[in-house]
Design an enzyme around this catalytic site. Structure first.
Site, PDB file in Angstrom:
ATOM      1  N   ASN A  18       0.716  -1.120  -0.068  1.00  0.00           N
ATOM      2  CA  ASN A  18       0.180  -0.110  -0.037  1.00  0.00           C
ATOM      3  C   ASN A  18       0.857   1.090  -0.134  1.00  0.00           C
ATOM      4  O   ASN A  18       1.558   1.521   0.874  1.00  0.00           O
ATOM      5  CB  ASN A  18      -0.901   0.041   1.137  1.00  0.00           C
ATOM      6  CG  ASN A  18      -1.847   1.205   1.168  1.00  0.00           C
ATOM      7  OD1 ASN A  18      -1.810   2.086   0.512  1.00  0.00           O
ATOM      8  ND2 ASN A  18      -2.715   1.004   2.300  1.00  0.00           N
ATOM      9  N   ARG A 103      -2.409  -2.031  -3.441  1.00  0.00           N
ATOM     10  CA  ARG A 103      -3.703  -1.186  -3.449  1.00  0.00           C
ATOM     11  C   ARG A 103      -3.618  -0.005  -4.286  1.00  0.00           C
ATOM     12  O   ARG A 103      -2.695   0.649  -4.314  1.00  0.00           O
ATOM     13  CB  ARG A 103      -4.005  -0.594  -1.995  1.00  0.00           C
ATOM     14  CG  ARG A 103      -5.178   0.144  -1.784  1.00  0.00           C
ATOM     15  CD  ARG A 103      -4.751   0.928  -0.202  1.00  0.00           C
ATOM     16  NE  ARG A 103      -6.126   1.864  -0.252  1.00  0.00           N
ATOM     17  CZ  ARG A 103      -5.898   2.860   0.427  1.00  0.00           C
ATOM     18  NH1 ARG A 103      -5.232   3.326   0.754  1.00  0.00           N
ATOM     19  NH2 ARG A 103      -7.342   3.738   0.383  1.00  0.00           N
ATOM     20  N   HIS A 192     -12.600   3.233  -0.508  1.00  0.00           N
ATOM     21  CA  HIS A 192     -12.879   2.300   0.878  1.00  0.00           C
ATOM     22  C   HIS A 192     -13.440   1.036   0.364  1.00  0.00           C
ATOM     23  O   HIS A 192     -13.949   0.142   1.177  1.00  0.00           O
ATOM     24  CB  HIS A 192     -13.563   2.688   1.897  1.00  0.00           C
ATOM     25  CG  HIS A 192     -12.871   3.800   2.791  1.00  0.00           C
ATOM     26  ND1 HIS A 192     -13.555   4.652   3.438  1.00  0.00           N
ATOM     27  CD2 HIS A 192     -11.548   4.103   3.098  1.00  0.00           C
ATOM     28  CE1 HIS A 192     -12.691   5.469   3.862  1.00  0.00           C
ATOM     29  NE2 HIS A 192     -11.618   5.200   4.024  1.00  0.00           N
ATOM     30  N   ARG A 253     -11.748  15.795   7.270  1.00  0.00           N
ATOM     31  CA  ARG A 253     -12.361  16.339   6.061  1.00  0.00           C
ATOM     32  C   ARG A 253     -13.799  16.739   6.338  1.00  0.00           C
ATOM     33  O   ARG A 253     -14.327  15.999   7.313  1.00  0.00           O
ATOM     34  CB  ARG A 253     -12.406  15.113   5.124  1.00  0.00           C
ATOM     35  CG  ARG A 253     -11.071  14.609   4.375  1.00  0.00           C
ATOM     36  CD  ARG A 253     -11.345  13.806   3.290  1.00  0.00           C
ATOM     37  NE  ARG A 253     -10.138  13.210   3.076  1.00  0.00           N
ATOM     38  CZ  ARG A 253      -9.834  11.874   3.050  1.00  0.00           C
ATOM     39  NH1 ARG A 253     -10.915  10.842   3.322  1.00  0.00           N
ATOM     40  NH2 ARG A 253      -8.632  11.208   2.601  1.00  0.00           N
ATOM     41  N   GLU A 396      -8.295  -4.789   5.007  1.00  0.00           N
ATOM     42  CA  GLU A 396      -8.223  -4.521   3.763  1.00  0.00           C
ATOM     43  C   GLU A 396      -7.145  -5.460   3.202  1.00  0.00           C
ATOM     44  O   GLU A 396      -7.195  -5.927   1.769  1.00  0.00           O
ATOM     45  CB  GLU A 396      -8.016  -2.997   3.495  1.00  0.00           C
ATOM     46  CG  GLU A 396      -9.255  -2.300   3.604  1.00  0.00           C
ATOM     47  CD  GLU A 396      -9.207  -0.752   4.011  1.00  0.00           C
ATOM     48  OE1 GLU A 396      -8.744  -0.542   4.931  1.00  0.00           O
ATOM     49  OE2 GLU A 396      -9.399  -0.137   3.081  1.00  0.00           O
TER      50      GLU A 396
END
Ligand code: AMP
Length: 415
Positions: A18, A103, A192, A253, A396
């Site tokens: 990743n 990823r 996601h 965010r 993940e």
């Protein structure tokens, strides 16, 4: 590793990478039993104080190792990772390594499934850089670096957006001029996706039902946060949009906001495009509202009577409730609402507050079950509840490894 009858080694390991702009996270898994052999992270790549943290997990696991010192680029970072793995007898040159899974954040509309990387695939990921300027360049660098180390191995790209490509057009399209939208590939992509796919499937397992028979609202609440509506194993709506900025209140965010706020900030506050970008992505959400983005700290402050932290929490929960209601309406019938990621898995007060008052929707949390701390998937609603409320830890890396291994071996991707 599985020896074949002839004694040859069958490759069952997958290295998952990743790659961020200045970091490289990795895990080495053995797909024979989905076990983790080693995990680690290289951070602050390109700085004087780069750091490698490596944890071997095979055979009881040796102690975690850490070293600091300059690591110039991703190539040097992967070399450092290869050295660490070799020290544990897990070298990336091993014939037991079946593939490297990457990823990749943005796969646009083209990549609906994991894909073996070719020059043409890399070029397409590069073409998507304008819609993922922060992420795709780092992912491309990671792939190129891994290709240089093991050019003989399949490199597989697993896209964050792929799970969401099943969204119907009416959910994916923004209500703006169609020509402008299409010319600039502006639409809801969602992110996601690897987590939403994994968690929705695991939730069906937890309920003892086939994914095709189950409708689930997945709430991935980490530092980044997103919700999705999953009908019979297929995503039908998700809260993140063209970029990961839309939707829920996140650590830094804003999530949903009137787009006119951005014009206003430029016209009235004299802010530049970049200023607004930084404001909404890095200085908003929980950190903008109360100065902290760690839910543990926010809860601690609330317990001490801090009103600013309380308001931030209330705004976070209010948005979450709106999405639960909206996706309930989108799905029509809901079998489970499931919480995952750092906040969703650990913050019992968030789960309690988000579900409070939704009894008419069949949603109730059992206080005792909700308070239990566990790494296992679990149901936190009482038996009598019409809709299950569940906590399912996301994974993940395992999902990327499974999808990668399935693609290179031709086996079905099932966890
Ligand atoms: P993630 O992005 O999934 O790694 O989630 C990181 C976030 O999870 C942190 O910023 C915290 O807000 C939250 N978190 C992690 N552990 C806990 C905990 N024990 N209680 C509450 N929140 C937590």
């Amino acid at each position: 590793m599985t020896p074949t009858p002839t004694g040859a080694v069958t490759a069952t390991r997958v290295l998952v990478l990743n790659s961020g702009s200045s970091s490289l996270k990795y895990q080495l898994l053995d797909m024979d039993d989905s076990s983790r052999l080693a995990v680690g992270l290289v951070e602050r790549i390109g700085e004087e104080t780069s750091r490698v943290v490596h944890t071997p997990l095979a055979g009881g696991g040796a102690a975690r190792r850490e070293r600091t010192g300059p690591i110039a680029d991703h190539g040097a970072a992967l070399k450092a990772v290869a050295e660490e793995l070799a020290q544990d007898g897990l070298g990336v040159d091993s014939p037991e390594l079946a593939a490297i899974g990457h990823r990749v954040v943005h796969g646009g509309l083209r990549f609906t499934a994991p894909t073996v990387v070719t020059d043409e695939v890399l070029a397409e990921i590069e073409r998507l850089v304008p819609v993922a300027p922060l992420h795709n360049p780092a992912n491309i660098t990671g792939i190129r670096t891994a290709q240089a180390v093991r050019p003989d191995l399949p490199q597989v790209a697993v896209f964050d957006t792929a799970f969401h490509t099943t969204m119907p057009e009416y959910a994916a399209r923004y209500a703006i001029d169609v020509e402008t939208a299409d010319a600039h590939r502006i639409r809801r992509y969602g992110f996601h996706g690897t987590s939403h796919a994994y968690v929705s499937r695991r939730t069906a397992e937890l309920l003892g039902r086939a994914p095709e028979d189950v409708n689930v609202i997945v709430l991935h609440l980490g530092n980044g946060a997103s919700a999705s509506a999953v009908a019979g194993g297929r995503c039908v709506d998700t809260s993140m949009g063209l970029t990961p900025l839309e939707g829920l209140v996140m650590g830094t965010r804003s999530g949903d906001i009137d787009p006119a706020v951005t014009f206003h900030l430029k016209r009235v506050a004299g802010m530049s495009e970049d200023d607004v970008d930084v404001l909404l992505n890095k200085k908003s959400g929980l950190v903008g509202l109360c100065g902290d983005n760690d839910m543990r700290e926010i809860r601690r402050r609330i317990d001490e009577g801090d009103e600013q932290a309380r308001l931030a929490f209330e705004i976070y929960i209010h948005r979450l409730k709106k999405y639960i209601g909206a996706y309930y309406a989108v799905l029509g019938r809901v079998d489970a609402v499931v919480f995952t990621a750092g906040v969703g898995e650990n913050a019992a007060p968030v789960r309690e507050a988000a579900i409070a008052g939704l009894e008419e929707l069949g949603l109730v949390v059992d206080a005792e079950l909700n308070a239990v701390r566990s790494d296992e998937p679990r149901i936190v609603s009482p038996d009598y509840a019409r809709v299950a409320v569940a906590v399912v830890p996301t994974d993940e890396e395992l999902e990327i490894a499974q999808q990668t291994f399935a693609l290179v071996t031709g086996a079905p991707a099932e966890g």
